[in-house]
Design an enzyme around this catalytic site. Structure first.
Site, PDB file in Angstrom:
ATOM      1  N   ASN A   1       2.171   5.989   4.783  1.00  0.00           N
ATOM      2  CA  ASN A   1       3.579   6.372   4.966  1.00  0.00           C
ATOM      3  C   ASN A   1       3.753   6.825   6.410  1.00  0.00           C
ATOM      4  O   ASN A   1       3.601   7.998   6.731  1.00  0.00           O
ATOM      5  CB  ASN A   1       3.957   7.488   3.987  1.00  0.00           C
ATOM      6  CG  ASN A   1       3.384   7.233   2.592  1.00  0.00           C
ATOM      7  OD1 ASN A   1       2.454   7.917   2.147  1.00  0.00           O
ATOM      8  ND2 ASN A   1       3.912   6.227   1.911  1.00  0.00           N
TER       9      ASN A   1
ATOM     10  N   ASN B   1       0.857  -1.184   0.000  1.00  0.00           N
ATOM     11  CA  ASN B   1       0.000   0.000   0.000  1.00  0.00           C
ATOM     12  C   ASN B   1       0.893   1.234   0.000  1.00  0.00           C
ATOM     13  O   ASN B   1       1.345   1.702   1.038  1.00  0.00           O
ATOM     14  CB  ASN B   1      -0.900  -0.009   1.226  1.00  0.00           C
ATOM     15  CG  ASN B   1      -1.912   1.128   1.182  1.00  0.00           C
ATOM     16  OD1 ASN B   1      -1.676   2.143   0.541  1.00  0.00           O
ATOM     17  ND2 ASN B   1      -3.015   0.962   1.872  1.00  0.00           N
ATOM     18  N   ASP B   2       1.105   1.752  -1.186  1.00  0.00           N
ATOM     19  CA  ASP B   2       1.998   2.891  -1.398  1.00  0.00           C
ATOM     20  C   ASP B   2       1.694   4.098  -0.547  1.00  0.00           C
ATOM     21  O   ASP B   2       2.546   4.945  -0.344  1.00  0.00           O
ATOM     22  CB  ASP B   2       1.779   3.369  -2.848  1.00  0.00           C
ATOM     23  CG  ASP B   2       2.795   2.817  -3.775  1.00  0.00           C
ATOM     24  OD1 ASP B   2       3.884   2.489  -3.314  1.00  0.00           O
ATOM     25  OD2 ASP B   2       2.481   2.731  -4.976  1.00  0.00           O
ATOM     26  N   SER B   3       0.462   4.193  -0.111  1.00  0.00           N
ATOM     27  CA  SER B   3       0.014   5.481   0.402  1.00  0.00           C
ATOM     28  C   SER B   3      -0.174   5.486   1.921  1.00  0.00           C
ATOM     29  O   SER B   3      -0.773   6.408   2.447  1.00  0.00           O
ATOM     30  CB  SER B   3      -1.270   5.873  -0.296  1.00  0.00           C
ATOM     31  OG  SER B   3      -2.293   5.042   0.161  1.00  0.00           O
TER      32      SER B   3
END
Ligand code: GLC
Length: 803
Positions: A497, A493-495
């Site tokens: 952070n 899940n890139d988002s």
């Protein structure tokens, strides 16, 4: 309401209403030369890198009523004037009597009837070629004699896709077009940016005499460009200006006088759009494809290639939408994602280089290894070449220059500058390749590690096996407070952070699954020390996971840098996350009781009739401490949307649990082919998966976006074939382990595997979900559910009974 229908017999989807909610596209050619065509004849064509060698200007954001990139006009002589229309509907939007766009494998064919004139236009790129072909056949069905002209149009872009949009001074000063007059009225328009005059020349030509042409948009539209695409003023004159542009907005327009058509008469012509170093270099190819027989041959070869590709596995189940996807559209999408990664689609603009995502392509390739093992192996090798000596991987890379990039961490200098998951995916991808092909020698192949400071030849080398080992070792040595793997800048899940030091349960399971695979591989290779090494790491991880990550009703998703859980009932937003529930089954680390409970919680809190949400509740406001996902409103994309890539993992998890009802329900509720009759809500192409659907937290629940280039394709294919139908390769043979709905009487599969054809019939007389314990192979019974490796080029009949 629908906009078309599936024609499985011809392996096409046929769009019958051109006013689709968004343009629906299809891919032609490859990354070497090609791009996509939309259902109104528009096209975005590139040669090589879409951001650095783009040919056609296609602006996705412009209204659908305009054509994008390319079009075709016809005009009828009416006294002194002309009646002008486009057989592609846009940009003239005339009333049509018939409109069909046949979305095929590697081609689109648009068939239309306007004013008694039938047009058929087939658009494709011959295999490995550098040209887009449009074969156009026009038939007079008016019952009267008519006189007709055909005008083919392409709008060029500057080769640097970004520059086209951010520099309106340099770009127009560099764009030039020239006309090459050939014998018998034939003509080729060439176009280039001045600096590429000697290296990259676009050509646009026809096999029919061209009486005049235009290459300057302003002159074509007329009246200082107050003329419109729907009615270019220059087309009211008999001939175009035949002006060779020295600058400006370059287009290519070829005017063909087709002459008079008797009632019922047809005439055809062929256009080519391509790029070569020079016209001289292009000449022989141009001549070749002016011959309709050569075009037919190329078209037949293309069909043959797809035939072969799809023949690797064909299924026959009681569900037509599933058959349609698994036999045609899903494998096609897998091939497209493998080829185009996330480069270029209606949503991925390919402007500014992003290249190939390491994690994306590792997963994409898993969807096509059984179809194209050699091509897959090449990509696997490339990916290992961007793995660093410490085992971690570059987030993305340019496959042409092999230059790696760190990803989007730059805007967040206070966060870790690497992704915690990327490198781990290569383990799964290589193992999939080994199980499919049995090519164990691949493990010994030497591949350099990535080091941008060193010339290729000076880089450290390692075997494929060493690359896998280092990938796992990187995570072994990169753990946080709970001895669980760090998140890094992000995981899958890139988002999300989180602050430096956060731990990721996704990385935990991806690592766990990698360890399981290595234990199995070492066992198969007879490497006892390897088995012991990986097993002890796996056991420790599993123990830590189970001690720390159970929240009571489900598993948590992360631990933040201060140790607080994210994805816990204690949180206000983002209480529960989908991947935290599905992956413990995939990694084999969930305890049975908890597995059931967590999947039930997922069903209760995350499932909707249109797919399973990524998390719930969505964050209602930007929170820098949580990361990029909170830039979306609740219910969109990674902020509580139905992010489809995650759904097949739940299908797999439910199949592992033996719950065939839920596995099938989750599979079917996102099957676009099953949405064909309610497509005005979903909006995207019904023949491909989209990346995301807005969830029930969003006012536009059900709206899909970002179709085509998504990991959903590969995983839905793996989940459908390998876990619902349960046919998956293993080192020792083909596993037959279906997990299907009870109501099914059974199904049939033909699968090519290791140079033999497996003709499989699964029967379900007792109407159960799961349970194959013996097989009948060519009339002989064996215990277990693994069909052996035959490798004899023959067809073998296999019957499995669920009992
Ligand atoms: C996009 C990215 C992919 C990522 C996913 C979830 O699809 O291409 O790499 O895993 O979003 O954030």
């Amino acid at each position: 309401m629908n906009y078309g229908h599936f024609d499985d017999k011809n392996k096409e989807y046929v769009i019958t209403n051109p006013r689709t909610p968004v343009k629906w596209i299809n891919y032609i050619g490859t990354l070497k030369f090609g791009g996509f065509v939309d259902h109104t004849g528009g096209a975005l064509i590139c040669k090589g890198d879409p951001s650095l060698n783009r040919i056609v200007k296609y602006i996705q954001q412009m209204p659908s009523s305009d054509f994008k990139g390319e079009t075709l006009y016809l005009r009828l002589r009416q006294g002194e004037n002309y009646k002008l229309f486009s057989p592609f509907f846009v940009p003239t939007l005339d009333h049509y009597d018939l409109y069909e766009c046949h979305v095929g494998l590697g081609y689109n064919r648009i068939i239309s009837e306007f004013y008694g004139i039938r047009t058929e236009c087939t658009i494709f790129v011959p295999i490995d070629d550098i040209r887009e072909i449009r074969e156009i056949k026009i038939t007079n069905e008016t019952g009267k004699e008519i006189e007709l002209d055909a005008i083919s149009v392409v709008e060029y872009t500057h080769f640097d896709a970004m520059k086209q949009f951010n520099n309106a001074d340099w770009v127009p000063q560099t764009m030039q077009s020239r006309c090459i007059r050939e014998e018998k009225g034939l003509m080729t328009l060439i176009q280039y940016a001045f600096m590429r005059r000697e290296t990259n020349v676009n050509f646009f030509t026809s096999n029919h005499p061209v009486s005049s042409f235009e290459s300057d948009r302003k002159r074509f539209l007329g009246d200082n460009e107050y003329g419109k695409w729907s009615n270019p003023l220059s087309l009211q004159k008999k001939e175009l200006g035949s002006y060779e542009a020295h600058r400006g907005d370059n287009i290519g327009v070829l005017l063909h006088h087709l002459g008079s058509f008797k009632p019922g008469q047809s005439k055809s012509f062929i256009t080519q759009l391509g790029q070569e170093q020079s016209f001289e270099k292009a000449r022989s190819g141009i001549e070749k494809y002016r011959d309709p027989d050569a075009v037919k041959k190329a078209y037949d070869e293309l069909n043959g290639l797809w035939e072969e590709f799809l023949s690797r596995m064909q299924v026959e189940t009681p569900d037509p939408a599933l058959n349609s996807m698994l036999n045609i559209h899903n494998p096609r999408q897998c091939y497209i994602t493998k080829n185009w990664s996330r480069y270029l689609s209606y949503y991925q603009l390919g402007i500014g280089t992003r290249g190939i995502g390491f994690r994306d392509s590792c997963q994409d390739v898993m969807g096509v290894i059984s179809h194209i093992p050699e091509e897959s192996k090449e990509l696997l090798k490339k990916m290992m070449m961007v793995q660093r000596t410490n085992g971690s991987a570059m987030h993305s890379f340019n496959p042409l220059t092999m230059e790696g990039s760190k990803g989007e961490t730059g805007d967040w200098p206070d966060r870790p500058q690497y992704y915690g998951d990327d490198h781990l995916w290569i383990v799964l991808a290589v193992i999939t390749y080994l199980k499919e092909t049995g090519d164990m020698k691949f493990l010994e192949e030497i591949i350099p590690y990535y080091d941008e400071k060193k010339d290729n030849r000076l880089r450290e080398n390692g075997t494929v096996q060493d690359h896998l080992k280092r990938a796992l070792d990187f995570t072994k040595n990169d753990k946080g407070e709970h001895s669980l793997p760090h998140l890094g800048f992000a995981d899958w899940n890139d988002s999300v952070n989180l602050r430096t030091g956060a731990e990721s349960l996704f990385n935990t399971h991806l690592y766990g699954k990698g360890l399981l695979e290595m234990i199995e591989l070492c066992g198969y290779l007879g490497d006892t020390a390897g088995v012991i090494f990986y097993q002890s790491e796996y056991d420790g991880l599993k123990d830590m996971f189970n001690r720390t990550s159970w929240d009571g009703e489900w598993y948590v998703r992360y631990f933040d840098s201060d140790g607080t859980p994210v994805g816990s009932n204690k949180n206000r937003d983002g209480k529960i996350y989908i991947n935290a529930q599905s992956w413990p089954l995939i990694s084999g680390m969930a305890l049975p009781e908890r597995a059931k409970k967590s999947l039930d919680s997922l069903n209760r809190l995350l499932n909707t009739s249109k797919g399973i949400k990524i998390s719930w509740p969505g964050f209602d406001g930007y929170d820098r401490n949580k990361g990029g996902g909170t830039t979306y409103p609740p219910g969109a994309k990674e902020n509580g949307g139905i992010f489809l890539h995650t759904n097949p993992w739940v299908v797999i998890a439910e199949a592992i649990m033996g719950n065939g009802e839920r596995a099938y329900e989750y599979y079917s509720q996102i099957n676009p082919a099953a949405k064909n009759d309610i497509i005005e809500e979903y909006e995207c192409e019904p023949y491909v998966y989209a990346q995301n659907i807005l969830s029930d937290e969003h006012p536009q629940f059900g709206l899909g976006r970002n179709s085509w280039l998504t990991g959903t394709a590969s995983w839905m294919y793996q989940a459908g074939t390998g876990f619902i139908l349960g046919i998956r390769p293993d080192y020792k043979g083909l596993i037959i382990d279906p997990c299907i709905p009870k109501k099914w009487d059974g199904f049939k599969v033909t699968r090519k595997y290791k140079n033999a054809i497996y003709d499989i019939e699964v029967k379900n007389p007792g109407h159960r979900n799961k349970g194959v314990y013996r097989l009948e192979i060519d009339g002989r019974e064996i215990t277990g559910n693994i069909a052996p490796i035959f490798g004899d080029g023959k067809t073998h009949l296999i019957t499995a009974i669920i009992e």
